[in-house]
Enzyme design. Sequence first.
Site, PDB file in Angstrom:
ATOM      1  CB  SER A 156      -0.850  -0.043   1.281  1.00 44.67           C
ATOM      2  OG  SER A 156      -1.179   1.239   1.758  1.00 44.67           O
ATOM      3  CE1 TYR A 169      -4.491  -1.985   4.925  1.00 55.25           C
ATOM      4  CE2 TYR A 169      -3.427   0.085   4.356  1.00 55.25           C
ATOM      5  CZ  TYR A 169      -4.041  -1.091   3.973  1.00 55.25           C
ATOM      6  OH  TYR A 169      -4.190  -1.382   2.640  1.00 55.25           O
TER       7      TYR A 169
HETATM    8  N1  NAD Z   1      -8.751  -0.425  -1.315  1.00 56.07           N
HETATM    9  C1  NAD Z   1      -7.676   0.312  -1.086  1.00 56.07           C
HETATM   10  O1  NAD Z   1      -7.734   1.557  -1.081  1.00 56.07           O
HETATM   11  C2  NAD Z   1      -6.343  -0.343  -0.902  1.00 56.07           C
HETATM   12  C3  NAD Z   1      -5.187   0.431  -1.071  1.00 56.07           C
HETATM   13  C4  NAD Z   1      -3.933  -0.170  -0.899  1.00 56.07           C
HETATM   14  C5  NAD Z   1      -3.842  -1.517  -0.589  1.00 56.07           C
HETATM   15  N2  NAD Z   1      -4.990  -2.253  -0.428  1.00 56.07           N
HETATM   16  C6  NAD Z   1      -4.827  -3.683  -0.133  1.00 56.07           C
HETATM   17  O2  NAD Z   1      -5.343  -4.421  -1.214  1.00 56.07           O
HETATM   18  C7  NAD Z   1      -5.720  -5.737  -0.764  1.00 56.07           C
HETATM   19  C8  NAD Z   1      -7.107  -6.089  -1.274  1.00 56.07           C
HETATM   20  O3  NAD Z   1      -8.058  -5.220  -0.659  1.00 56.07           O
HETATM   21  P1  NAD Z   1      -9.332  -4.654  -1.441  1.00 56.07           P
HETATM   22  O4  NAD Z   1      -9.072  -3.231  -1.731  1.00 56.07           O
HETATM   23  O5  NAD Z   1      -9.666  -5.567  -2.577  1.00 56.07           O
HETATM   24  O6  NAD Z   1     -10.432  -4.709  -0.286  1.00 56.07           O
HETATM   25  P2  NAD Z   1     -11.649  -5.745  -0.037  1.00 56.07           P
HETATM   26  O7  NAD Z   1     -12.079  -5.531   1.353  1.00 56.07           O
HETATM   27  O8  NAD Z   1     -12.655  -5.591  -1.124  1.00 56.07           O
HETATM   28  O9  NAD Z   1     -10.970  -7.171  -0.229  1.00 56.07           O
HETATM   29  C9  NAD Z   1     -10.206  -7.816   0.763  1.00 56.07           C
HETATM   30  C10 NAD Z   1     -10.564  -9.279   0.731  1.00 56.07           C
HETATM   31  O10 NAD Z   1      -9.746  -9.969   1.708  1.00 56.07           O
HETATM   32  C11 NAD Z   1     -10.596 -10.889   2.371  1.00 56.07           C
HETATM   33  N3  NAD Z   1     -10.071 -11.237   3.701  1.00 56.07           N
HETATM   34  C12 NAD Z   1      -9.952 -10.403   4.768  1.00 56.07           C
HETATM   35  N4  NAD Z   1      -9.538 -11.074   5.844  1.00 56.07           N
HETATM   36  C13 NAD Z   1      -9.365 -12.352   5.447  1.00 56.07           C
HETATM   37  C14 NAD Z   1      -8.935 -13.539   6.121  1.00 56.07           C
HETATM   38  N5  NAD Z   1      -8.669 -13.535   7.433  1.00 56.07           N
HETATM   39  N6  NAD Z   1      -8.833 -14.678   5.417  1.00 56.07           N
HETATM   40  C15 NAD Z   1      -9.133 -14.699   4.095  1.00 56.07           C
HETATM   41  N7  NAD Z   1      -9.585 -13.620   3.416  1.00 56.07           N
HETATM   42  C16 NAD Z   1      -9.689 -12.461   4.083  1.00 56.07           C
HETATM   43  C17 NAD Z   1     -11.919 -10.153   2.468  1.00 56.07           C
HETATM   44  O11 NAD Z   1     -12.999 -11.009   2.792  1.00 56.07           O
HETATM   45  C18 NAD Z   1     -12.021  -9.513   1.101  1.00 56.07           C
HETATM   46  O12 NAD Z   1     -12.643 -10.346   0.165  1.00 56.07           O
HETATM   47  C19 NAD Z   1      -5.586  -5.694   0.760  1.00 56.07           C
HETATM   48  O13 NAD Z   1      -4.363  -6.273   1.148  1.00 56.07           O
HETATM   49  C20 NAD Z   1      -5.583  -4.204   1.060  1.00 56.07           C
HETATM   50  O14 NAD Z   1      -4.937  -3.917   2.270  1.00 56.07           O
HETATM   51  C21 NAD Z   1      -6.218  -1.695  -0.590  1.00 56.07           C
END
Ligand code: NAD
Length: 277
Positions: A156, A169
């Site tokens: 991130s 985070y």
């Molecule tokens: N959305 C943003 O702005 C952003 C920015 C930078 C990084 N990220 C990172 O991107 C990645 C994906 O996130 P996203 O944006 O798609 O959000 P999201 O919440 O849509 O997806 C995250 C997924 O991870 C799953 N998950 C969470 N805990 C879990 C566990 N214990 N076991 C198995 N699955 C689990 C959730 O159920 C969900 O489907 C994450 O690592 C997040 O930190 C997101």
Amino acid sequence: MGELDGKVAFISGAARGQGRSHAVTLARAGARIIGFDLCAQIDTVPFDMATPDDLALTKKLVAETGSEMVAVEADVRDQAAVDSALAEGIEAFDRVDIVLGNAGIINNYVKTWQIEDDDFRNVIDVNVIGVWHTIKAAVPRMIEQGKGGAIVLTGSTGSVSGISNLAPYVASKHAVVGIMRTLAKELGRYKIRVNVVMPGNCNTPMFDNEGIHRLYVPDAENFSMETFLQRASTMSLMRNPYVEPEDISNAILWLVSPAGHLVTGVTLPVDGGTATP
Ligand SMILES: NC(=O)c1ccc[n+]([C@@H]2O[C@H](COP(=O)([O-])OP(=O)(O)OC[C@H]3O[C@@H](n4cnc5c(N)ncnc54)[C@H](O)[C@@H]3O)[C@@H](O)[C@H]2O)c1
């Protein structure tokens, strides 16, 4: 012919958001997919998490590309569950070449000295220990296969800078870079490459939720999506309020494809310039 024909990708957090997009993008390039997700709520997470229906939809979308997916409900915090998800996939597809450590959660949006103990621990458990579990499940098999491979962990902007109200985070996403750099050194000799992709604000429920809206527009009476997006856009050099999941998937596709064959140990921002020092 796709650039990932014959390859099998193991993806955590595949039910929705970026994980779903990665599954579909890699499947379109010819890979078969082993995807797992918790599909349930963690009580400290300040927005609704994915559901079994979400995971079923990912599987359907992968099938529509002409590929196949083994989809498993499993908690990345539980090594035995992650091992068993991978075993189910290997039973079907007989190998694993690509690993995406994508599953992640976020903490409640409060200052570092106000965060509850279980909130901090849950973020570390999922975002750090969970990434390690995912790697630990797949790497021995990849080494044994002797055909190299590619691992991409999701960092991130918080992998390289502080973000107010997000200490757990940010700590977790810095840790992911440490794991990647160590693993890249350990796995280079096996031709297994390890990298981190660093999305900026990404158009998924982790970004588009009420808590994040309030961070950018604290005065609830003045809230509008337009104000929110305008303020979010000031974070990036290119003035994009967010990136789309597909932008991250396309970067990952390049990292794991033959085109990225000598790229290992890097942190790749895909953010319109948010992480530029
Ligand atoms: N959305 C943003 O702005 C952003 C920015 C930078 C990084 N990220 C990172 O991107 C990645 C994906 O996130 P996203 O944006 O798609 O959000 P999201 O919440 O849509 O997806 C995250 C997924 O991870 C799953 N998950 C969470 N805990 C879990 C566990 N214990 N076991 C198995 N699955 C689990 C959730 O159920 C969900 O489907 C994450 O690592 C997040 O930190 C997101």
